[in-house]
Design a protein around this motif. Sequence first.
Motif, PDB file in Angstrom:
ATOM      1  N   VAL A  22       0.845  -1.192   0.000  1.00 16.28           N
ATOM      2  CA  VAL A  22       0.000   0.000   0.000  1.00 16.28           C
ATOM      3  C   VAL A  22       0.879   1.241   0.000  1.00 16.28           C
ATOM      4  O   VAL A  22       2.064   1.196   0.306  1.00 16.28           O
ATOM      5  N   ASP A  23       0.253   2.353  -0.350  1.00 11.42           N
ATOM      6  CA  ASP A  23       0.910   3.652  -0.365  1.00 11.42           C
ATOM      7  C   ASP A  23      -0.096   4.667   0.174  1.00 11.42           C
ATOM      8  O   ASP A  23      -1.204   4.283   0.568  1.00 11.42           O
ATOM      9  N   PRO A  24       0.272   5.943   0.215  1.00 15.75           N
ATOM     10  CA  PRO A  24      -0.661   6.936   0.785  1.00 15.75           C
ATOM     11  C   PRO A  24      -2.021   6.971   0.095  1.00 15.75           C
ATOM     12  O   PRO A  24      -3.036   7.274   0.724  1.00 15.75           O
ATOM     13  N   ASP A  25      -2.061   6.649  -1.200  1.00 14.51           N
ATOM     14  CA  ASP A  25      -3.328   6.695  -1.941  1.00 14.51           C
ATOM     15  C   ASP A  25      -4.189   5.455  -1.748  1.00 14.51           C
ATOM     16  O   ASP A  25      -5.387   5.496  -2.012  1.00 14.51           O
ATOM     17  N   SER A  26      -3.597   4.343  -1.306  1.00 13.51           N
ATOM     18  CA  SER A  26      -4.351   3.087  -1.237  1.00 13.51           C
ATOM     19  C   SER A  26      -4.539   2.524   0.168  1.00 13.51           C
ATOM     20  O   SER A  26      -5.331   1.608   0.354  1.00 13.51           O
ATOM     21  N   ILE A  27      -3.825   3.066   1.165  1.00 18.08           N
ATOM     22  CA  ILE A  27      -3.850   2.440   2.488  1.00 18.08           C
ATOM     23  C   ILE A  27      -5.240   2.447   3.132  1.00 18.08           C
ATOM     24  O   ILE A  27      -5.680   1.436   3.677  1.00 18.08           O
ATOM     25  N   PHE A  42       2.653  -3.571   8.033  1.00 12.58           N
ATOM     26  CA  PHE A  42       4.082  -3.665   8.289  1.00 12.58           C
ATOM     27  C   PHE A  42       4.727  -2.457   7.614  1.00 12.58           C
ATOM     28  O   PHE A  42       4.807  -2.382   6.394  1.00 12.58           O
ATOM     29  N   PHE A  43       5.151  -1.484   8.436  1.00 12.49           N
ATOM     30  CA  PHE A  43       5.858  -0.307   7.931  1.00 12.49           C
ATOM     31  C   PHE A  43       7.349  -0.628   7.967  1.00 12.49           C
ATOM     32  O   PHE A  43       7.884  -0.963   9.026  1.00 12.49           O
ATOM     33  N   TRP A  44       8.013  -0.502   6.835  1.00 16.32           N
ATOM     34  CA  TRP A  44       9.417  -0.870   6.699  1.00 16.32           C
ATOM     35  C   TRP A  44      10.119   0.126   5.794  1.00 16.32           C
ATOM     36  O   TRP A  44       9.489   1.044   5.274  1.00 16.32           O
ATOM     37  N   ALA A  75       4.040  -1.249   3.754  1.00 18.21           N
ATOM     38  CA  ALA A  75       4.341   0.051   3.148  1.00 18.21           C
ATOM     39  C   ALA A  75       5.797   0.418   3.416  1.00 18.21           C
ATOM     40  O   ALA A  75       6.268   0.329   4.559  1.00 18.21           O
ATOM     41  N   ASN A  76       6.472   0.836   2.366  1.00 17.25           N
ATOM     42  CA  ASN A  76       7.850   1.321   2.463  1.00 17.25           C
ATOM     43  C   ASN A  76       7.781   2.810   2.832  1.00 17.25           C
ATOM     44  O   ASN A  76       7.479   3.650   1.987  1.00 17.25           O
ATOM     45  N   VAL A  77       8.067   3.115   4.100  1.00 16.75           N
ATOM     46  CA  VAL A  77       7.955   4.506   4.539  1.00 16.75           C
ATOM     47  C   VAL A  77       9.127   5.368   4.079  1.00 16.75           C
ATOM     48  O   VAL A  77       9.024   6.594   4.132  1.00 16.75           O
ATOM     49  N   TYR A  78      10.205   4.752   3.602  1.00 13.41           N
ATOM     50  CA  TYR A  78      11.269   5.560   3.013  1.00 13.41           C
ATOM     51  C   TYR A  78      10.819   6.096   1.660  1.00 13.41           C
ATOM     52  O   TYR A  78      11.154   7.218   1.289  1.00 13.41           O
ATOM     53  N   GLY A  84       4.890   7.822   7.360  1.00 16.71           N
ATOM     54  CA  GLY A  84       5.579   7.897   8.644  1.00 16.71           C
ATOM     55  C   GLY A  84       5.090   9.068   9.470  1.00 16.71           C
ATOM     56  O   GLY A  84       4.853   8.947  10.678  1.00 16.71           O
ATOM     57  N   ARG A  85       4.908  10.201   8.827  1.00 18.13           N
ATOM     58  CA  ARG A  85       4.386  11.380   9.548  1.00 18.13           C
ATOM     59  C   ARG A  85       2.950  11.151   9.987  1.00 18.13           C
ATOM     60  O   ARG A  85       2.584  11.432  11.128  1.00 18.13           O
ATOM     61  N   ARG A  86       2.135  10.646   9.083  1.00 17.48           N
ATOM     62  CA  ARG A  86       0.714  10.440   9.391  1.00 17.48           C
ATOM     63  C   ARG A  86       0.519   9.512  10.595  1.00 17.48           C
ATOM     64  O   ARG A  86      -0.342   9.753  11.435  1.00 17.48           O
ATOM     65  N   PHE A  87       1.312   8.440  10.672  1.00 14.72           N
ATOM     66  CA  PHE A  87       1.114   7.450  11.723  1.00 14.72           C
ATOM     67  C   PHE A  87       2.094   7.612  12.885  1.00 14.72           C
ATOM     68  O   PHE A  87       2.151   6.757  13.767  1.00 14.72           O
ATOM     69  N   GLY A  88       2.839   8.707  12.904  1.00 17.17           N
ATOM     70  CA  GLY A  88       3.716   9.006  14.036  1.00 17.17           C
ATOM     71  C   GLY A  88       4.836   8.000  14.230  1.00 17.17           C
ATOM     72  O   GLY A  88       5.154   7.642  15.366  1.00 17.17           O
ATOM     73  N   LEU A  89       5.450   7.580  13.146  1.00 17.65           N
ATOM     74  CA  LEU A  89       6.526   6.605  13.231  1.00 17.65           C
ATOM     75  C   LEU A  89       7.845   7.316  13.509  1.00 17.65           C
ATOM     76  O   LEU A  89       8.216   8.231  12.798  1.00 17.65           O
ATOM     77  N   HIS A  90       8.546   6.848  14.529  1.00 16.35           N
ATOM     78  CA  HIS A  90       9.845   7.428  14.869  1.00 16.35           C
ATOM     79  C   HIS A  90      10.969   6.431  14.639  1.00 16.35           C
ATOM     80  O   HIS A  90      12.106   6.703  14.956  1.00 16.35           O
ATOM     81  N   GLY A  91      10.626   5.281  14.129  1.00 11.32           N
ATOM     82  CA  GLY A  91      11.574   4.227  13.803  1.00 11.32           C
ATOM     83  C   GLY A  91      10.796   3.091  13.176  1.00 11.32           C
ATOM     84  O   GLY A  91       9.582   3.022  13.307  1.00 11.32           O
ATOM     85  N   ILE A  92      11.518   2.224  12.499  1.00 11.77           N
ATOM     86  CA  ILE A  92      10.876   1.075  11.874  1.00 11.77           C
ATOM     87  C   ILE A  92      11.742  -0.147  12.133  1.00 11.77           C
ATOM     88  O   ILE A  92      12.929   0.011  12.456  1.00 11.77           O
TER      89      ILE A  92
END
Length: 134
Positions: A22-27, A42-44, A75-78, A84-92
């Motif tokens: 998934v990506d921002p348009d499909s999640i 799984f955010f990676w 989703a590849n957050v890189y 990453g910003r939307r879901f408050g991810l500070h690490g993966i």
Amino acid sequence: MSDDQPAHLDHRAFDALDMRQVDPDSIDAAIADAGDELVCVFFWGVDCFNCEMAKKAILANPEPIRALNLRWLHANVYAHPELGRRFGLHGIPVFMFFHKGKKLGRATGWHGHGQFAAAVGNARLKAEGKPLAG
């Protein structure tokens, strides 16, 4: 996968759990498509050492993870830092749980099947409106 292919392009763990990319348009639609199933995203990221370790652990013993009966997304957050910003991810890696569009919790990092299964259990309890396990 050929031996000279970079490890971050190894998607066998995604395939083993039938993870949908998934990506921002499909999640949001992908989470909604799960209906009453518990969703794990799984955010990676590419070249993320801990993400690769999580994928290797999943591949080494996928059956107990399959037995948790999750609908899997990844989703590849890189590639999509807005996730990453939307879901408050500070690490993966981060494994985030959703039910009927509502975020129920997360497991940060891969600390073994026991910790992951406990996080899934708590997400299920939360989805049912029950107290969380200690």
